[in-house]
Design an enzyme around this catalytic site. Sequence first.
Site, PDB file in Angstrom:
ATOM      1  N   SER A 236      -1.470   2.935   8.152  1.00 42.72           N
ATOM      2  CA  SER A 236      -0.534   4.041   7.907  1.00 42.72           C
ATOM      3  C   SER A 236      -1.111   5.363   8.405  1.00 42.72           C
ATOM      4  O   SER A 236      -0.394   6.191   8.980  1.00 42.72           O
ATOM      5  CB  SER A 236      -0.208   4.154   6.413  1.00 42.72           C
ATOM      6  OG  SER A 236       0.576   3.049   5.987  1.00 42.72           O
ATOM      7  N   ALA A 253      10.809   5.625   4.516  1.00 45.55           N
ATOM      8  CA  ALA A 253      10.119   4.842   3.496  1.00 45.55           C
ATOM      9  C   ALA A 253      11.015   3.684   3.080  1.00 45.55           C
ATOM     10  O   ALA A 253      12.086   3.896   2.505  1.00 45.55           O
ATOM     11  CB  ALA A 253       9.788   5.717   2.294  1.00 45.55           C
ATOM     12  N   HIS A 271       0.557   8.982   0.144  1.00 45.85           N
ATOM     13  CA  HIS A 271       1.214   9.061   1.449  1.00 45.85           C
ATOM     14  C   HIS A 271       1.881  10.421   1.632  1.00 45.85           C
ATOM     15  O   HIS A 271       1.800  11.028   2.709  1.00 45.85           O
ATOM     16  CB  HIS A 271       2.267   7.953   1.581  1.00 45.85           C
ATOM     17  CG  HIS A 271       1.680   6.615   1.917  1.00 45.85           C
ATOM     18  ND1 HIS A 271       1.859   6.013   3.136  1.00 45.85           N
ATOM     19  CD2 HIS A 271       0.907   5.773   1.199  1.00 45.85           C
ATOM     20  CE1 HIS A 271       1.231   4.849   3.154  1.00 45.85           C
ATOM     21  NE2 HIS A 271       0.653   4.687   1.981  1.00 45.85           N
TER      22      HIS A 271
END
Length: 400
Positions: A236, A253, A271
């Site tokens: 990520s 998402a 995140h």
Amino acid sequence: MELTLLGTGAPDGLPRPDCPCAVCASSRGARARAATALLVDDALLLDLTPGAVFAAARAGRSLGGVRQVLLTHPHDGPAMELPASLPAAGRVPDGQELTLISGHRVRAMAMDAPGTGYEVSSQEGERLLYLPPGASPAGLPDRVAEPYDMVVCDVTGRPDAVARLRAAGAVTAATEIVAVHLDHDAPPGAELDRRLAAAGARAVPDGTTLPVGAYHAVPDVPRRTLVTGGARSGKSVEAEQRLETYPEVVYVATGGRREGDTEWEARIGLHRERRPAAWRTEETCELAGLLEEDGPPLLIDCLSLWLTDAMDRLDAWDDSGWTDGGQDKLRERVAELVRAVRGTRRTVVAVTNEAGSGVVPATASGRRFRDELGRLNAAFAAECEEVLLVVAGRSLVLRG
């Protein structure tokens, strides 16, 4: 206008003195970098660094014709002896403009960190922007009148500076972006080249002379990228770094929210904290529609959660549901997604999981998910110009 990069490293150089890290250990020979200093048309020196005279000589240049020495940031450490041939070094107040005997015009630009940026224009009209380490322009207008021909800045340390310049139209596809102030936090070798290419930038060795405003080959920025890897491999982060120089990004998402699941909320929070504030988040699994629309780049995180949602909707976990049309419907949904990726005009970076490399799932539904994720990854990767496998935080290029 010609620009000679006497050095391209951080203020302490690369390798750093007495630093035992892996990057410093490998920064030898052609990969070593002196502190960044720029020589413009042998007349203007931007940043005075130790050994500048010898660096110029190695590059086949001379500092004998320099008429102005400007500093961009505070220079810490012991005092340097000014070569006798050079005028005194100084800084220009923000917003002020100088006209040099050589015909160059230099305007000082305010930064959001200690230091001064300099916009240099030649008599022929070429425009160069040089930014200090760890800094980004402050108070940029929404749109600038004219883009720069070349921007020399701290791409790895402040990628958001490039994003701000792009948002204002100061950097376009025709602007050459050169990364400097390179420190040991930046990856070495081919990994650095790949990271910079994703930002439309490049690094050059110390001593390189570049013509400002001349035609140059634009780095090949892949439009569709798939990033795969195991749990906590850094995939990520890799995906986010590929888009951090873009002013607008839609972060998709696919996991949604899980009421009462504090561990999941903590993951989402981590995140969110990493993402630039200008990015917009959409929580959805309707990826085909987003891919078919025009708009800013998409970061999809992740395909495995998209597949989980698809199997939930189609009751594909249950053996009876799978055989009673669930398999065919899931394959149709995957095919729709793959068609959308093939036809999209947007820049796309998608994250997925490499679930088939670990323990064999104990249940039939778990093995089914593993198999379908493998098929999805392969089909999605076939439509991407670049495919990366992230292992232990390091990216291996599988395609591109």
